[in-house]
Motif scaffolding. Sequence first.
Motif, mmCIF file in Angstrom:
data_model
loop_
_atom_site.group_PDB
_atom_site.id
_atom_site.type_symbol
_atom_site.label_atom_id
_atom_site.label_comp_id
_atom_site.label_asym_id
_atom_site.label_seq_id
_atom_site.Cartn_x
_atom_site.Cartn_y
_atom_site.Cartn_z
ATOM 1 N N LEU A 58 0.819 -1.220 0.000
ATOM 2 C CA LEU A 58 0.000 0.000 0.000
ATOM 3 C C LEU A 58 0.850 1.266 0.000
ATOM 4 C CD1 LEU A 58 -2.898 -1.031 2.379
ATOM 5 C CD2 LEU A 58 -3.017 -0.663 -0.093
ATOM 6 N N ASP A 59 2.034 1.210 0.608
ATOM 7 C CA ASP A 59 2.952 2.347 0.562
ATOM 8 C C ASP A 59 3.388 2.612 -0.874
ATOM 9 O OD1 ASP A 59 4.820 4.356 1.648
ATOM 10 O OD2 ASP A 59 6.356 2.912 1.038
ATOM 11 N N LEU A 60 3.746 1.556 -1.584
ATOM 12 C CA LEU A 60 4.130 1.698 -2.992
ATOM 13 C C LEU A 60 2.944 2.193 -3.817
ATOM 14 C CD1 LEU A 60 6.050 1.377 -5.380
ATOM 15 C CD2 LEU A 60 5.390 -1.038 -5.463
ATOM 16 N N TYR A 61 1.760 1.647 -3.567
ATOM 17 C CA TYR A 61 0.564 2.080 -4.282
ATOM 18 C C TYR A 61 0.307 3.579 -4.052
ATOM 19 C CZ TYR A 61 -4.295 2.871 -5.412
ATOM 20 O OH TYR A 61 -5.451 3.410 -5.914
ATOM 21 N N GLY A 62 0.450 4.031 -2.828
ATOM 22 C CA GLY A 62 0.256 5.449 -2.520
ATOM 23 C C GLY A 62 1.221 6.336 -3.282
ATOM 24 N N ARG A 63 2.470 5.887 -3.405
ATOM 25 C CA ARG A 63 3.447 6.671 -4.174
ATOM 26 C C ARG A 63 3.112 6.652 -5.657
ATOM 27 N NH1 ARG A 63 8.880 4.461 -3.074
ATOM 28 N NH2 ARG A 63 7.854 2.632 -2.278
ATOM 29 N N LEU A 64 2.558 5.535 -6.178
ATOM 30 C CA LEU A 64 2.131 5.480 -7.582
ATOM 31 C C LEU A 64 0.952 6.421 -7.825
ATOM 32 C CD1 LEU A 64 2.382 1.631 -8.236
ATOM 33 C CD2 LEU A 64 3.784 3.399 -9.317
ATOM 34 N N VAL A 65 0.040 6.522 -6.859
ATOM 35 C CA VAL A 65 -1.090 7.451 -6.966
ATOM 36 C C VAL A 65 -0.578 8.887 -6.960
ATOM 37 C CG1 VAL A 65 -3.120 8.350 -5.762
ATOM 38 C CG2 VAL A 65 -2.803 5.890 -5.982
ATOM 39 N N ALA A 66 0.342 9.199 -6.058
ATOM 40 C CA ALA A 66 0.901 10.555 -5.975
ATOM 41 C C ALA A 66 1.627 10.939 -7.261
ATOM 42 C CB ALA A 66 1.846 10.661 -4.786
ATOM 43 N N ALA A 67 2.216 9.958 -7.933
ATOM 44 C CA ALA A 67 2.923 10.217 -9.193
ATOM 45 C C ALA A 67 1.966 10.253 -10.380
ATOM 46 C CB ALA A 67 3.995 9.149 -9.418
ATOM 47 N N GLY A 68 0.680 9.972 -10.153
ATOM 48 C CA GLY A 68 -0.308 10.009 -11.230
ATOM 49 C C GLY A 68 -0.343 8.759 -12.083
ATOM 50 N N GLN A 69 0.270 7.671 -11.637
ATOM 51 C CA GLN A 69 0.307 6.453 -12.439
ATOM 52 C C GLN A 69 -0.848 5.506 -12.130
ATOM 53 O OE1 GLN A 69 4.094 4.513 -12.444
ATOM 54 N NE2 GLN A 69 5.216 6.402 -12.797
ATOM 55 N N CYS A 70 -1.454 5.620 -10.963
ATOM 56 C CA CYS A 70 -2.550 4.726 -10.559
ATOM 57 C C CYS A 70 -3.719 5.535 -10.019
ATOM 58 C CB CYS A 70 -2.096 3.768 -9.457
ATOM 59 S SG CYS A 70 -0.976 2.514 -10.006
ATOM 60 N N ARG A 71 -4.912 4.965 -10.152
ATOM 61 C CA ARG A 71 -6.098 5.620 -9.598
ATOM 62 C C ARG A 71 -6.964 4.676 -8.780
ATOM 63 N NH1 ARG A 71 -8.533 9.719 -14.067
ATOM 64 N NH2 ARG A 71 -6.683 11.007 -14.201
ATOM 65 N N ASP A 72 -6.785 3.375 -8.919
ATOM 66 C CA ASP A 72 -7.649 2.432 -8.226
ATOM 67 C C ASP A 72 -6.885 1.149 -7.952
ATOM 68 O OD1 ASP A 72 -9.957 1.530 -7.050
ATOM 69 O OD2 ASP A 72 -11.049 1.191 -8.918
ATOM 70 N N TYR A 73 -7.395 0.358 -7.023
ATOM 71 C CA TYR A 73 -6.783 -0.935 -6.744
ATOM 72 C C TYR A 73 -7.858 -1.935 -6.346
ATOM 73 C CZ TYR A 73 -7.201 -0.380 -1.650
ATOM 74 O OH TYR A 73 -7.676 -0.234 -0.381
ATOM 75 N N ALA A 74 -7.499 -3.202 -6.392
ATOM 76 C CA ALA A 74 -8.394 -4.276 -5.965
ATOM 77 C C ALA A 74 -7.557 -5.367 -5.323
ATOM 78 C CB ALA A 74 -9.152 -4.840 -7.162
ATOM 79 N N MET A 75 -8.175 -6.087 -4.393
ATOM 80 C CA MET A 75 -7.514 -7.221 -3.761
ATOM 81 C C MET A 75 -8.413 -8.441 -3.899
ATOM 82 S SD MET A 75 -5.610 -5.811 -0.362
ATOM 83 C CE MET A 75 -6.861 -4.741 0.299
ATOM 84 N N ASP A 76 -7.792 -9.582 -4.148
ATOM 85 C CA ASP A 76 -8.522 -10.831 -4.284
ATOM 86 C C ASP A 76 -7.818 -11.882 -3.444
ATOM 87 O OD1 ASP A 76 -10.283 -12.806 -5.221
ATOM 88 O OD2 ASP A 76 -8.959 -13.303 -6.887
#
Length: 115
Positions: free
Chosen positions: A29-47
């Motif tokens: 989630l830390d990496l995901y947050g940095r990807l969101v801050a960089a504008g590369q991601c907007r959503d996530y899902a877990m399975d």
Amino acid sequence: MSAEVTPFPIHAVRAAQVGFERDELQRILDLYGRLVAAGQCRDYAMDFGKDAAVFSAFRRAAERPMARIEKRPSLRGKQGMWALIGEAGQILKRGHELAGVLFPLERKLLKLVEN
């Protein structure tokens, strides 16, 4: 008056479910947050299934994930239980340690600092 007590089934048959440990999920989630801050991601899902736990990161909500992080404990003794899978389904990195598998995504976030 006699009451009959029916014991609660303690050992109910239940399929085991693979999940992320707290520190693993924190790192993802830390990496995901940095990807969101960089504008590369907007959503996530877990399975969470009986064979694997999957974290998917999306550029937009209505498309294929740009990256999937899979944890498959059955591969622990072989190639490693962690895998980073790209948008087209190709395995970008596989290994025994989460940090090494996340490195290709973290490398995208690195920027050269000018003096």
